[in-house]
Design an enzyme around this catalytic site. Structure first.
Site, PDB file in Angstrom:
ATOM      1  N   ASP A   1      -0.290  -9.894   2.562  1.00  0.00           N
ATOM      2  CA  ASP A   1       0.685 -10.949   2.800  1.00  0.00           C
ATOM      3  C   ASP A   1       2.106 -10.385   2.759  1.00  0.00           C
ATOM      4  O   ASP A   1       2.430  -9.551   1.902  1.00  0.00           O
ATOM      5  CB  ASP A   1       0.522 -12.029   1.735  1.00  0.00           C
ATOM      6  CG  ASP A   1       1.470 -13.186   1.912  1.00  0.00           C
ATOM      7  OD1 ASP A   1       1.272 -13.968   2.857  1.00  0.00           O
ATOM      8  OD2 ASP A   1       2.420 -13.301   1.118  1.00  0.00           O
TER       9      ASP A   1
ATOM     10  N   GLU B   1     -11.799   5.545   0.348  1.00  0.00           N
ATOM     11  CA  GLU B   1     -12.912   5.853  -0.555  1.00  0.00           C
ATOM     12  C   GLU B   1     -14.070   4.881  -0.364  1.00  0.00           C
ATOM     13  O   GLU B   1     -15.230   5.220  -0.623  1.00  0.00           O
ATOM     14  CB  GLU B   1     -12.445   5.781  -2.009  1.00  0.00           C
ATOM     15  CG  GLU B   1     -11.415   6.813  -2.415  1.00  0.00           C
ATOM     16  CD  GLU B   1     -10.990   6.603  -3.864  1.00  0.00           C
ATOM     17  OE1 GLU B   1     -11.805   6.062  -4.654  1.00  0.00           O
ATOM     18  OE2 GLU B   1      -9.845   6.965  -4.195  1.00  0.00           O
TER      19      GLU B   1
END
Length: 525
Positions: free
Chosen positions: A206, A248
């Site tokens: 956001d 990851e």
């Protein structure tokens, strides 16, 4: 806990259809009038039948709900009105079993004034350096520290009883974090890991360009460059660190980045930063062939240098619904009031919204569908005494706010509250049941049937680039792979280009087989 997303990336996000869920208004599973995770879980078969690749959830975290959940008090807890963390984990896992990934919303610019950090800061603890506290100007500190204005209207500063002021670019209940402090950065990286370990496949960021602030907090009107809080260079170090975390887990980001400078915009999409960002020029473009083509060309051009896919969206939880916007005169979009400026012709708006759905779903890149768009919902008029949006309140009532696009969905025409659940937290307009999903599912000509067919047929356009075809004025025509999309925005019917099969149309052809105005078709070459 759900299984972590594997540390692989198959590029699904480059051409995904992603559905935005505003939980509070989606479906009410416990009958209290507020949408919840139980309601979403019950509707997963509907979402799977729509053919989606992912769900994007607007904030579902613990919150006082002063700004629809974008005032987060605890990122590691689900708001009790929506359910529990265990339910969220089940929802993520159940959706994934249906082939639907989950994207969650992160609000890094600010937190709720009920967040433990801010409460500690107010209590005189050592945490004030995590926010932007400053003495005021004027003889007695009675003036705000600078001239910054809130996105919701009025000064971006609130004074405390001790005389200090704190910064909030949005509502006073949303104090801005100090992203120069390492604890703020570490906390957000930990939050990302928390949700990735629960199987979340992506994060929507956001207000992604607002985090960093000039440490001197100068007036905006002093004209210095760069801007004191928009698109500052130090932001990119933040997103590089986030990208390392996401990689990851094989997770992805989509940023809410409002910038007029296309080169600056593209910097956020470099290979070691955000994967994608929302494209707002397309959303705010009026129903005009030349301007839409320019928006499409510009969008593809600004993404090309960094190899990022474009995103396409017609509506979200912050703007007037597509049917209503496109049913108004094409005099230019006013984002302050989230609409075009003249009375709405819903029949016209619906024809255009159907055509726009086929246009957006044929373009290269990812498509976001806001809940209820697949039902053709119009904007609802909310009685002033029921409006909750702080934009309405802080504007003194001159801004209608965003609640008109957040009205709870109609699911079943013959049930109370159109099958939403309990008495809805926002009132449903008279006649709302006419848009109910169960009624539309049985109608092959409905908006829902159109969206289902379009998402199912979308692979016909392949993964290749867009090639424009010669077309009359007011007509957009392009090809990708072996499929053609033609959209007639003119007033008169036009001939279709050569093709072997009519795949889908947003409305019927005329009696001579020509494409009427405000209508789109998909063709096989």
């Amino acid at each position: 806990m759900g299984q972590p997303t594997p540390a692989t990336d198959d590029g699904w996000w480059r051409s995904a259809v992603i559905y935005q869920v505003y939980v509070r208004s989606f479906a009410d599973g416990d009958g209290d009038g507020t949408g919840d995770l139980a309601g979403v879980r019950a509707r997963l078969p509907y979402l799977a039948e729509l053919g989606l690749d992912a769900l994007w959830f607007t904030p579902w975290y613990r919150s006082p709900m002063k700004d629809g959940g974008y005032d987060v008090a605890d990122y590691r807890a689900i708001d009790p009105a929506f359910g529990t963390l265990a339910e969220a984990e089940k929802l993520i896992a159940e959706a994934r079993e249906l082939g639907i990934r989950t994207i969650v919303d992160i609000v890094p610019n600010h937190v709720s004034d009920q967040h433990p950090w801010f409460r500690a800061a107010l209590a005189g603890g050592p945490g004030r350096e995590l926010f932007h506290f400053r003495p005021g100007r004027g003889e007695h500190g009675e003036l705000p520290p600078n001239d910054w204005q809130s996105e919701f209207g009025g000064p971006a500063w609130t004074r405390l009883p001790d005389g200090d002021w704190y910064l909030h670019l949005f509502a006073p209940e949303q104090p801005d974090l100090n992203w120069a402090h390492p604890a703020v950065r570490q906390e957000h990286e930990d939050i990302l890991r928390f949700w990735f370990e629960r199987g979340v496949a992506g994060v929507r960021v956001d207000s992604a360009a607002l985090l960093a602030k000039d440490p001197e907090l100068p007036d905006v009107t002093d004209g210095r460059a760069p801007h004191p809080y928009v698109d500052r260079d130090e932001l990119h170090d933040v997103y590089r660190a986030w990208r390392a975390v996401a990689d990851e887990y094989g997770a992805v980001f989509v940023g809410e980045v409002w910038l007029p400078d296309t080169e600056r915009f593209a910097r956020y999409l470099r290979p070691d930063e955000l994967h994608t960002a929302f494209n707002f020029s397309f959303l705010t473009c009026p129903w005009d062939a030349d301007r839409l083509r320019t928006s499409i060309d510009d969008t593809l051009a600004e993404h090309a240098p960094v190899g990022a896919p474009a995103t396409w969206v017609l509506c979200n939880h912050d703007v007037t619904r597509t049917v209503t916007r496109y049913g108004r005169a094409d005099t230019g979009f006013d984002f302050a009031t989230k609409a075009f400026g003249t009375p709405t012709d819903l029949a016209l708006g619906t024809r255009r919204a159907r055509a726009a759905a086929l246009l957006s779903l044929a373009l290269p890149g990812a498509v976001y569908v806001y809940q209820g768009e697949e039902l053709g919902l119009p904007e609802a008029d909310i009685p002033p005494d029921r409006i909750e949006d702080p934009m309405h309140v802080r504007s003194g009532g001159t801004d209608p706010g965003r609640d008109g696009c957040r009205v709870p969905l109609p699911w079943a025409a013959g049930e109370p509250h159109a099958g939403f659940g309990g008495d809805p937290w926002l009132p449903q307009p008279d006649g709302w049941a006419a848009y109910a999903a169960d009624r539309q599912a049985e109608d092959p000509g409905s908006m829902l049937s159109l969206y289902r067919a379009a998402i199912r047929l979308r692979p016909e356009f392949g993964d290749g680039p867009l090639t424009w075809l010669p077309a009359p004025d007011g007509v957009l025509a392009f090809t990708r792979a072996d499929a053609l999309c033609v959209v007639n925005l003119a007033d008169t019917p036009v001939d279709l280009p050569s093709h072997t099969e009519l795949l889908l149309h947003s409305g019927p052809l005329d009696t001579t087989g020509r494409l009427p105005g405000d209508t789109a078709v998909w063709l096989r070459a």
